[in-house]
Design an enzyme around this catalytic site. Structure first.
Site, PDB file in Angstrom:
ATOM      1  N   ASP A  99       0.877  -1.164   0.000  1.00  0.00           N
ATOM      2  CA  ASP A  99       0.000   0.000   0.000  1.00  0.00           C
ATOM      3  C   ASP A  99       0.924   1.226   0.000  1.00  0.00           C
ATOM      4  O   ASP A  99       2.111   1.118   0.344  1.00  0.00           O
ATOM      5  CB  ASP A  99      -0.878  -0.038   1.253  1.00  0.00           C
ATOM      6  CG  ASP A  99      -1.680   1.224   1.441  1.00  0.00           C
ATOM      7  OD1 ASP A  99      -2.358   1.634   0.475  1.00  0.00           O
ATOM      8  OD2 ASP A  99      -1.621   1.813   2.542  1.00  0.00           O
TER       9      ASP A  99
ATOM     10  N   ASP B  12      -0.055   5.093   0.947  1.00  0.00           N
ATOM     11  CA  ASP B  12      -0.246   6.065   2.040  1.00  0.00           C
ATOM     12  C   ASP B  12      -0.225   5.358   3.397  1.00  0.00           C
ATOM     13  O   ASP B  12      -1.062   4.500   3.667  1.00  0.00           O
ATOM     14  CB  ASP B  12      -1.608   6.765   1.875  1.00  0.00           C
ATOM     15  CG  ASP B  12      -1.730   7.546   0.572  1.00  0.00           C
ATOM     16  OD1 ASP B  12      -0.804   8.297   0.239  1.00  0.00           O
ATOM     17  OD2 ASP B  12      -2.766   7.411  -0.113  1.00  0.00           O
TER      18      ASP B  12
HETATM   19  C1  BG6 Z   1      -5.692   5.740   0.144  1.00  0.00           C
HETATM   20  C2  BG6 Z   1      -5.778   6.494   1.444  1.00  0.00           C
HETATM   21  O1  BG6 Z   1      -4.381   5.303  -0.042  1.00  0.00           O
HETATM   22  O2  BG6 Z   1      -6.059   6.572  -0.956  1.00  0.00           O
HETATM   23  C3  BG6 Z   1      -7.159   7.096   1.599  1.00  0.00           C
HETATM   24  O3  BG6 Z   1      -5.513   5.612   2.510  1.00  0.00           O
HETATM   25  C4  BG6 Z   1      -7.501   7.953   0.389  1.00  0.00           C
HETATM   26  O4  BG6 Z   1      -7.173   7.875   2.772  1.00  0.00           O
HETATM   27  C5  BG6 Z   1      -7.379   7.117  -0.876  1.00  0.00           C
HETATM   28  O5  BG6 Z   1      -8.819   8.456   0.487  1.00  0.00           O
HETATM   29  C6  BG6 Z   1      -7.657   7.933  -2.145  1.00  0.00           C
HETATM   30  O6  BG6 Z   1      -6.646   8.883  -2.299  1.00  0.00           O
HETATM   31  P1  BG6 Z   1      -6.669  10.076  -3.332  1.00  0.00           P
HETATM   32  O7  BG6 Z   1      -5.241  10.549  -3.335  1.00  0.00           O
HETATM   33  O8  BG6 Z   1      -7.090   9.516  -4.663  1.00  0.00           O
HETATM   34  O9  BG6 Z   1      -7.631  11.082  -2.818  1.00  0.00           O
HETATM   35 MG    MG Z   2      -2.738   3.107   3.604  1.00  0.00          MG
END
Ligand code: BG6
Ligand code: MG
Length: 214
Positions: A8, A10
């Site tokens: 993963d 984030d």
């Molecule tokens: C995930 C995060 O990796 O990505 C979430 O854990 C986030 O919190 C999701 O909402 C979508 O991310 P983005 O950058 O497309 O808004």
């Molecule tokens: Mg994550």
């Protein structure tokens, strides 16, 4: 055995989970919606639009689809502003060491993230050319806990699901990996849910898991 590790992004590779929290906090404060870190933990791994639905559970009014679109755009603008100075210094502890270990043992590495900002983030932290394959939020229709993003990563790598190990900080992500018949190592917040194949208090311990399972 373990032939590939799907990370993963984030909260596993980089500390951008904290910027997602800050961006949602600024939107919910402006809308006078109660939002805290407990609610935030439910947003981990969940798509932007589904995250907003969770936040709006605490709202005092109904939001139209149009109003939701505005909030989604605002959230992403705030988030991207917070990413302006993102650099390799925000890569999380153990990440570079673990990737080096996997590569030198001929284990493939991929990203499996719900984020549509994946390419931007990898570029900013200098890891654009590090992973063998990337599956991200721009390529999927179903968000974690659906296994789609991890299955896509496995297919792109050409590795069977049962030979993949996913690394996740989100309960939704742990479930997604299990739903895709993959092994999963929980880090950070995901350790609490106790559903993962392995729980890692430190990412570097992934090397021991790979040693034992191969
Ligand atoms: C995930 C995060 O990796 O990505 C979430 O854990 C986030 O919190 C999701 O909402 C979508 O991310 P983005 O950058 O497309 O808004
Ligand atoms: Mg994550």
């Amino acid at each position: 055995g373990i032939k590939a590790v799907i990370f993963d992004l984030d909260g596993v590779i980089v500390s951008t989970d904290e910027y997602h929290y800050k961006a949602w906090k600024s939107i919910s404060d402006k809308e006078n919606i109660n939002f805290d870190r407990t609610i935030n933990n439910r947003l981990r791994g969940v798509s932007r639009a589904e995250s907003l639905e969770i936040i709006l559970e605490k709202a005092n009014k109904e939001y139209t689809q149009e109003e939701k679109e505005v909030l989604l755009e605002e959230k992403n603008n705030v988030y991207k502003k917070l990413l302006t100075n993102l650099s390799s210094s925000e890569i999380l502890e153990g990440v570079n060491e673990v990737i080096d270990y996997l590569k030198s043992n001929n284990i493939k590495v991929a990203i499996g993230s719900s984020s549509k900002n994946t390419s931007l983030i990898l570029e900013k932290i200098g890891l654009s050319n590090t992973f063998d394959e990337i599956a991200d939020g721009t390529m999927i229709t179903k968000s974690k806990p659906d296994p789609q993003v991890f299955i896509l990563a496995a297919n792109k790598l050409g590795v069977s699901e049962k030979d993949c190990l996913v690394v996740e900080d989100a309960e939704a992500g742990v479930e997604a990996a299990l739903n895709g018949n993959m092994k999963v190592a929980a880090v950070g917040d995901a350790i609490k849910c106790n559903k993962a194949t392995f729980n890692l208090d430190k990412l570097i311990k992934l090397t021991d898991i790979v040693k034992k399972n191969n």
